[in-house]
Design an enzyme around this catalytic site. Structure first.
Site, mmCIF file in Angstrom:
data_model
loop_
_atom_site.group_PDB
_atom_site.id
_atom_site.type_symbol
_atom_site.label_atom_id
_atom_site.label_comp_id
_atom_site.label_asym_id
_atom_site.label_seq_id
_atom_site.Cartn_x
_atom_site.Cartn_y
_atom_site.Cartn_z
ATOM 1 N N ASP A 68 6.558 -12.655 0.525
ATOM 2 C CA ASP A 68 5.455 -12.481 -0.399
ATOM 3 C C ASP A 68 5.772 -13.147 -1.732
ATOM 4 O OD1 ASP A 68 2.887 -11.109 -0.997
ATOM 5 O OD2 ASP A 68 4.108 -9.988 -2.434
ATOM 6 N N GLY A 124 -5.249 5.963 8.374
ATOM 7 C CA GLY A 124 -4.384 6.548 9.391
ATOM 8 C C GLY A 124 -3.826 5.600 10.429
ATOM 9 N N ARG A 149 -10.081 -5.425 4.356
ATOM 10 C CA ARG A 149 -9.050 -4.609 4.993
ATOM 11 C C ARG A 149 -9.661 -3.387 5.688
ATOM 12 N NH1 ARG A 149 -4.644 -4.796 -0.071
ATOM 13 N NH2 ARG A 149 -4.537 -7.081 -0.166
ATOM 14 N N GLU A 201 4.543 -17.588 1.488
ATOM 15 C CA GLU A 201 3.152 -17.492 1.068
ATOM 16 C C GLU A 201 2.911 -18.497 -0.054
ATOM 17 O OE1 GLU A 201 0.020 -14.403 -1.073
ATOM 18 O OE2 GLU A 201 2.178 -14.170 -1.316
ATOM 19 N N ASP A 243 -5.931 -11.205 1.867
ATOM 20 C CA ASP A 243 -6.199 -11.601 0.490
ATOM 21 C C ASP A 243 -7.498 -12.398 0.333
ATOM 22 O OD1 ASP A 243 -3.927 -10.494 -0.804
ATOM 23 O OD2 ASP A 243 -2.678 -12.110 -0.034
ATOM 24 N N HIS A 301 9.129 -7.758 -6.090
ATOM 25 C CA HIS A 301 8.863 -6.582 -6.914
ATOM 26 C C HIS A 301 8.997 -5.324 -6.061
ATOM 27 C CE1 HIS A 301 5.127 -8.306 -5.254
ATOM 28 N NE2 HIS A 301 4.845 -7.047 -4.949
ATOM 29 N N ASP A 346 -10.731 -8.227 -1.026
ATOM 30 C CA ASP A 346 -9.955 -6.993 -1.131
ATOM 31 C C ASP A 346 -10.688 -5.983 -2.021
ATOM 32 O OD1 ASP A 346 -7.970 -5.095 -1.469
ATOM 33 O OD2 ASP A 346 -6.777 -6.325 -2.828
ATOM 34 N N ASN A 382 -5.264 4.088 14.836
ATOM 35 C CA ASN A 382 -4.574 5.348 14.580
ATOM 36 C C ASN A 382 -4.080 5.899 15.914
ATOM 37 O OD1 ASN A 382 -3.678 7.886 13.841
ATOM 38 N ND2 ASN A 382 -5.418 8.303 12.488
ATOM 39 N N ASN A 398 0.974 11.812 11.896
ATOM 40 C CA ASN A 398 1.625 11.188 10.743
ATOM 41 C C ASN A 398 0.606 10.699 9.700
ATOM 42 O OD1 ASN A 398 0.612 8.725 11.730
ATOM 43 N ND2 ASN A 398 2.520 8.227 12.799
#
Length: 415
Positions: free
Chosen positions: A195, A40, A332, A219, A284, A115, A328, A16, A21
């Site tokens: 992706d 952040g 992360r 990917e 992932d 998408h 996941d 961060n 922001n």
């Protein structure tokens, strides 16, 4: 790009650098993560930590999505032409690019073109105007009225109603995406990781390959030798990851079986095997530390394979200091900037591997010879012209003696 060592950064979780922001509700750094939390992290944070990245030996940075999006992961794009406001500004991004290029580091961004979010302008128009919208053919709609709900009346990525799938066969959609790519190419990026490209119509992949000079990474979770170089310069080598996992972590294959499975990968990609993206973990997957159940010897051996087998090594941020996390969203988590918490055993080893790869060019583009020496001991040779480097690797349960050299269990010798 075969000379590169890539560092993957999940921007929201790296550093961060500017609290101004931050999203309205931002959790404290290093607190436990959840599916929808915000921590952040931003582009300014990456800029502030660039010396850390340089010292590690990185030559390319791959950024998870940075376009405007309502989520923390940014895989649901609202505006492809804007940097997400919580990650910073266009000026922040161009500054990062300039700084990286000054330090001979390339920038690769995530291209999520299969998408969008439901907040994307074309989909919002459909929600308002329904079958009278001029964008009805931008998506794959099965019935009207179109509403956002479970089992939606449109094709959605992974069945998630908040990820309506674009009709990538549509020429208007294709032109739009090509324009987006050209825009970011003009800003100065060096590559794009695409992706879920296996869901994108081949005609669009062909156009992207033709219309840009960017380094393109696909990917791919399985094996598809036709995608490279037809559509991409590189693809993710999850196949090698699975192979190393079976050998080092599960210890369920022999050295001969390892060679047979590698031969399949090699025959699938032929000369393009040098451009495959070798990875231990990603956003992932569970983190490599967890995959190895905290066994540092296994983790180091895993990375050794990644760096000495043909392909481009990729390090997922934080794996180099022993960051932990299951699948996941736990993979992360925030980068820990408290050096007292770092596993320097792992860091020093990865740093050593990077230096070794830069010193011995046979590890970049040399030929490969694999020889089984015992049930779980293998000889790996990389050679080119009059240069050769040999690794004896024991991924078994017990010490092994090879040519009067004792190789401890889960260890290696370099000649």
């Amino acid at each position: 790009m075969k000379n590169e060592v890539i560092y993957q950064i999940f921007p929201e979780r790296f550093c961060n650098g500017n609290k101004n922001n931050d999203p309205p509700i931002t959790s404290s750094w290093n607190s436990p993560v959840s599916k929808n939390c915000f921590m952040g992290g931003d582009l300014e944070g990456i800029t502030k930590k660039i010396d850390y990245i340089v010292d590690l030996g990185i030559t390319s940075i791959y950024l998870n999505p940075i376009f405007q999006s309502p989520s923390n992961h940014k895989y649901d794009t609202s505006d492809y032409y804007k940097i997400d406001s919580h990650l910073g500004s266009l000026e922040d991004f161009t500054l990062l690019i300039e700084l990286c290029h000054d330090k001979n580091i390339k920038i690769i961004i995530d291209g999520v073109f299969n998408h969008t979010s439901t907040d994307f302008f074309a989909f919002k128009d459909i929600l308002v105007n329904q079958n009278n919208s001029k964008y009805v053919n931008w998506y794959e709609i099965s019935e009207y009225p179109v509403t956002i709900k479970e089992n939606p009346p449109y094709t959605a990525c992974g069945g998630a109603e908040y990820l309506p799938k674009l009709n990538t066969k549509n020429k208007e959609v294709q032109c739009y995406i090509i324009d987006v790519i050209k825009y970011w190419e003009s800003i100065g990026i060096d590559g794009i990781r695409l992706d879920v490209p296996f869901e994108i119509h081949p005609s669009l992949l062909t156009k992207i390959r033709k219309e840009t000079k960017l380094f393109l990474i696909g990917e791919i979770w399985g094996y598809d030798g036709e995608t490279i170089p037809k559509y991409f310069n590189s693809v993710t080598n999850y196949g090698l990851r699975d192979l190393i996992k079976k050998a080092v972590i599960n210890q369920c294959i022999t050295s001969s079986m390892f060679i047979n499975e590698w031969d399949f990968i090699n025959k699938t990609y032929k000369e393009n095997v040098l451009n495959l993206l070798n990875l231990a973990g990603s956003h992932d997957t569970k983190r490599i530390y967890n995959l190895c159940n905290g066994n540092i010897k296994k983790e180091k051996l895993f990375y050794l394979f990644l760096f000495i087998m043909p392909g481009i090594p990729l390090i997922y941020y934080g794996d180099e200091i022993g960051l932990q996390g299951e699948n996941d969203p736990y993979c992360r988590g925030c980068m820990d900037w408290n050096e007292k918490n770092w596993n320097m055993n792992i860091y020093d080893f990865i740093n050593k591997l990077i230096k070794m790869r830069k010193e011995f060019d046979v590890l970049v583009d040399g030929n490969l010879r694999l020889t089984p020496l015992s049930e779980r001991t293998i000889k790996i040779e990389r050679y080119k012209d009059f240069k050769k480097i040999i690794f004896y690797i024991n991924f078994g349960f017990q010490d092994a003696t090879i040519n009067k050299i004792i190789i401890p269990s889960m260890d290696y010798v370099i000649l």
